[in-house]
Scaffold this motif. Structure first.
Motif, mmCIF file in Angstrom:
data_model
loop_
_atom_site.group_PDB
_atom_site.id
_atom_site.type_symbol
_atom_site.label_atom_id
_atom_site.label_comp_id
_atom_site.label_asym_id
_atom_site.label_seq_id
_atom_site.Cartn_x
_atom_site.Cartn_y
_atom_site.Cartn_z
ATOM 1 N N ARG A 206 0.863 -1.247 0.111
ATOM 2 C CA ARG A 206 -0.005 0.203 -0.086
ATOM 3 C C ARG A 206 0.844 1.360 -0.044
ATOM 4 N NH1 ARG A 206 -5.608 -0.696 2.322
ATOM 5 N NH2 ARG A 206 -6.301 -3.114 2.152
ATOM 6 N N SER A 207 2.311 1.037 0.249
ATOM 7 C CA SER A 207 3.164 2.187 0.259
ATOM 8 C C SER A 207 4.440 1.974 -0.334
ATOM 9 C CB SER A 207 3.161 3.120 1.371
ATOM 10 O OG SER A 207 3.437 2.138 2.517
ATOM 11 N N GLU A 208 5.310 2.792 -0.688
ATOM 12 C CA GLU A 208 6.424 2.478 -0.989
ATOM 13 C C GLU A 208 7.747 2.639 0.221
ATOM 14 O OE1 GLU A 208 10.098 4.073 -4.054
ATOM 15 O OE2 GLU A 208 7.805 4.675 -4.290
ATOM 16 N N LEU A 209 8.204 1.671 0.431
ATOM 17 C CA LEU A 209 9.074 1.706 1.710
ATOM 18 C C LEU A 209 10.444 2.441 1.608
ATOM 19 C CD1 LEU A 209 9.253 -2.277 2.863
ATOM 20 C CD2 LEU A 209 8.100 -0.061 3.884
ATOM 21 N N PRO A 210 10.970 3.370 2.386
ATOM 22 C CA PRO A 210 12.175 4.351 2.052
ATOM 23 C C PRO A 210 13.347 3.349 2.105
ATOM 24 C CG PRO A 210 11.242 4.624 4.431
ATOM 25 C CD PRO A 210 10.175 3.726 3.364
ATOM 26 N N GLY A 211 14.531 3.480 1.486
ATOM 27 C CA GLY A 211 15.688 2.771 1.740
ATOM 28 C C GLY A 211 15.544 1.402 0.942
ATOM 29 N N ALA A 212 16.525 0.706 1.212
ATOM 30 C CA ALA A 212 16.815 -0.756 0.547
ATOM 31 C C ALA A 212 16.341 -1.890 1.419
ATOM 32 C CB ALA A 212 17.973 -0.881 -0.149
ATOM 33 N N ALA A 213 15.992 -2.961 1.029
ATOM 34 C CA ALA A 213 15.645 -4.153 1.886
ATOM 35 C C ALA A 213 16.750 -4.576 2.525
ATOM 36 C CB ALA A 213 15.107 -5.272 0.847
#
Length: 222
Positions: A206-213
């Protein structure tokens, strides 16, 4: 869509194997000591008196020191126990649950029961983090959790922008011990927040996560 998998595990494969070359009573004493230490260290921290651990385990002080000559040796084995038991939970969930996301959900709740957040203060207490046994246990745990997440991801139920480290950070934060904090009935909030967390893992995101996995390697090196 759900993923159905056949299991090639033999019956009883999910059961832990006790240490070899010890008498049955010695194995039981060793397991009782590790179990009591795990619970006591979660509740009170790594500095809890060893006498109290012996009392909780129902053994004498001499028995405790015969198995674990000093506190660091005991902490080392408690850490291994938490990691091995948590990997067992991941492997069994994957083998026994036909639905991939349900397997992940089962593991998340089982990991909370193991209080894996206790590993952080234990591992910062002078334990050799690069000990071969700990490295092997960490590799097994990471592989087991990645297999779980991979199955859920392949089924289309798990968002694609997270990795093992993201999951373990969340579980660690939800299970970090709070000795002396005055918090009571903390567990009743943990399970509520676990469900919120699991809902956030579901695809579509539902949203874009900041940073990398985050991987476990990222966590180890800050």
């Amino acid at each position: 869509m759900t993923a159905t998998r056949s299991s090639t595990r033999v019956p009883g494969a999910c059961a832990a194997t006790p240490p070899h070359r010890l008498r049955a009573d010695a194995v039981r004493n060793r397991e009782r000591i590790i179990g009591a230490a795990r619970e006591a260290m979660v509740e009170f921290g790594a500095e809890i008196p060893l006498d109290e651990i012996a009392r909780r385990a129902g053994v004498g002080n001499a028995t405790l020191y015969r198995h674990f000559p000093d506190r660091l040796e005991l902490i080392h084995h408690v850490t291994l126990s938490v990691m091995d038991r948590t990997a067992d939970k991941a492997e069994c969930a994957l083998a026994e649950e036909p639905d991939a996301f349900q397997a992940l959900r089962r593991f998340v709740f089982a990991a909370v029961e193991e209080r894996i957040g206790a590993l952080c203060p234990l591992l910062s207490d002078g334990v050799d983090k690069d000990h071969p046994d700990l490295l092997a246990a960490r590799e097994r745990l990471e592989g087991a959790v990645e297999a779980l997440m991979g199955a859920a991801r392949d089924s289309g139920q798990l968002r694609t922008d997270i990795a093992v480290g993201d999951l373990m950070v969340a579980l660690t934060q939800l299970t970090r011990p709070l000795p002396g904090s005055g918090c009571t009935n903390f567990d009743r909030f943990v399970y509520r927040h676990l469900v919120l967390f699991l809902d956030g893992l579901r695809a579509p995101a539902r949203s874009e996560l900041p940073g990398a996995a985050a991987t476990l390697e990222d966590l180890r090196h800050g």
